[in-house]
Design a protein around this motif. Structure first.
Motif, PDB file in Angstrom:
ATOM      1  N   TYR A   1       0.980   6.406  -6.740  1.00 45.20           N
ATOM      2  CA  TYR A   1       0.290   6.294  -8.024  1.00 45.20           C
ATOM      3  C   TYR A   1      -1.181   6.685  -7.913  1.00 45.20           C
ATOM      4  N   SER A   2      -1.722   6.648  -6.706  1.00 46.30           N
ATOM      5  CA  SER A   2      -3.122   7.024  -6.522  1.00 46.30           C
ATOM      6  C   SER A   2      -3.320   8.536  -6.602  1.00 46.30           C
ATOM      7  N   MET A   3      -2.248   9.300  -6.503  1.00 49.50           N
ATOM      8  CA  MET A   3      -2.344  10.752  -6.583  1.00 49.50           C
ATOM      9  C   MET A   3      -2.181  11.201  -8.026  1.00 49.50           C
ATOM     10  N   SER A   4      -2.730  12.357  -8.331  1.00 50.62           N
ATOM     11  CA  SER A   4      -2.582  12.911  -9.670  1.00 50.62           C
ATOM     12  C   SER A   4      -1.179  13.467  -9.849  1.00 50.62           C
TER      13      SER A   4
ATOM     14  N   SER B   1       0.824  -1.216   0.000  1.00 50.50           N
ATOM     15  CA  SER B   1       0.000   0.000   0.000  1.00 50.50           C
ATOM     16  C   SER B   1       0.853   1.258   0.000  1.00 50.50           C
TER      17      SER B   1
ATOM     18  N   LEU C   1       2.465   1.703  -3.449  1.00 49.40           N
ATOM     19  CA  LEU C   1       1.495   1.978  -4.504  1.00 49.40           C
ATOM     20  C   LEU C   1       0.768   3.297  -4.284  1.00 49.40           C
ATOM     21  N   TYR C   2       0.861   3.852  -3.079  1.00 48.50           N
ATOM     22  CA  TYR C   2       0.111   5.064  -2.748  1.00 48.50           C
ATOM     23  C   TYR C   2       0.428   6.243  -3.676  1.00 48.50           C
TER      24      TYR C   2
ATOM     25  N   HIS D   1       6.327   8.526  -8.603  1.00 54.47           N
ATOM     26  CA  HIS D   1       4.888   8.370  -8.833  1.00 54.47           C
ATOM     27  C   HIS D   1       4.552   7.004  -9.437  1.00 54.47           C
TER      28      HIS D   1
ATOM     29  N   THR E   1       1.550  15.366  -7.266  1.00 56.81           N
ATOM     30  CA  THR E   1       2.948  14.927  -7.238  1.00 56.81           C
ATOM     31  C   THR E   1       3.890  16.067  -7.599  1.00 56.81           C
TER      32      THR E   1
ATOM     33  N   LEU F   1       3.244   1.299  -9.452  1.00 55.15           N
ATOM     34  CA  LEU F   1       2.478   0.574 -10.464  1.00 55.15           C
ATOM     35  C   LEU F   1       3.316  -0.546 -11.061  1.00 55.15           C
TER      36      LEU F   1
END
Length: 295
Positions: free
Chosen positions: A114-117, A108, A111-112, A169, A121, A173
């Motif tokens: 990548y969850s942001m735009s 988590s 991978l966190y 970022h 970032t 993924l």
């Protein structure tokens, strides 16, 4: 067993339900793409027109120093981003694949980002790399007054700042894709390698990595499309500066379309980017189709 008439009516109903989606695909996506390509062959300025000028916009585009600089920046960014993101993501996946404690937590955390735009970032890394109140100021506050980390305000190093942020970022993924591939490798392979006395690094290089070809291909295609359409990270971090040192093709398109009112040149640049995406994705799709056919 359903009567033939009932099956036909069900099939007709399903097809009619899909008609709106097909219309959206044809009109919105294919239609707008074709219209954009057509405008690139006209002398459109603020408003589009149908005055055909052939390849004049493309000649002007590739004679434009700003466009050539953006291509140069994108090549440097893309090469470093792909290599570092694939390498870091693979190493993270290998580390997590060792059945570490709190594996779900680590997955988590990695991978966190990548969850942001890319906008978020970019703003985070802009703050971290700003010499006035970021890493440089922090280290100098620790008693190192000569420490300098002002890459984001230097024309020769600013593109590497974009690479740092993009790798941070996207590495999560890549990790997720690689970890799925690693978990699909048969345990007997590891047992056989252990019996043969192969060191772990040799197993990964000679056996594991070749078996992850599909995972590497998938990650490369996803990252490559992100490279071509890079815009928000550049705008959020540097706005293409200093000067045009971090200019990218997508920003060139948006600036000429909305600020310089040159729709013809902007659509020519956009069409060139589309051809680049097709050149990246088409070989991958062909390879997947051939692989599926052989299977």
């Amino acid at each position: 067993m359903k009567p033939k008439r009932s099956r036909l009516s069900t099939g007709a109903g399903a097809i009619s339900a899909l008609i709106p989606a097909f219309l959206v695909l044809i009109v919105v996506y294919i239609g707008s793409t074709g219209w954009t390509i057509w405008i690139s062959f006209t002398n459109s300025r603020m408003l589009p027109n149908n005055n055909f000028v052939g390849l004049r916009q493309y000649e002007q585009l590739f004679a434009n120093d700003r466009w050539l600089t953006s291509i140069h920046n994108l090549v440097i960014f893309g090469a470093l981003f792909l290599i570092l993101a694939l390498a870091l993501g693979f190493l993270l996946a290998v580390a997590i694949d060792q059945r570490v404690r709190n594996e779900n937590l680590f997955r988590s955390v990695f991978l966190y980002p990548y969850s942001m735009s890319f906008v978020v970032t970019g703003l985070v890394w802009q703050w971290l790399l700003n010499p006035s109140h970021g890493i440089q100021k922090l280290v100098r506050g620790w008693g190192f007054p000569d420490f300098a980390f002002d890459w984001i305000v230097r024309q020769d190093t600013v593109i590497f700042c974009l690479v740092f942020a993009a790798v941070w970022h996207a590495a999560g993924l890549v990790m997720a894709i690689m970890l799925a591939g690693l978990r699909g490798i048969d345990e007997d392979i590891w047992k056989a390698a252990k019996v043969d006395g192969l060191p772990p690094w040799r197993v990964y290089i000679s056996i594991v990595i070749p078996m992850l070809t599909a995972s590497f291909a998938t990650a490369t295609v996803l990252l490559s499309t992100s490279v071509v359409r890079l815009y928000d990270l550049s705008v959020a971090m540097t706005n293409g500066g200093p000067g045009v040192a971090s200019e990218v093709p997508a920003k060139f398109v948006m600036d000429h379309l909305f600020e310089r009112a040159n729709a013809g040149l902007a659509t020519a640049a956009a069409t060139s980017m589309l051809l680049t995406v097709i050149a990246v994705v088409a070989p991958y799709l062909y390879w997947r189709s051939r692989k599926g056919g052989r299977a």
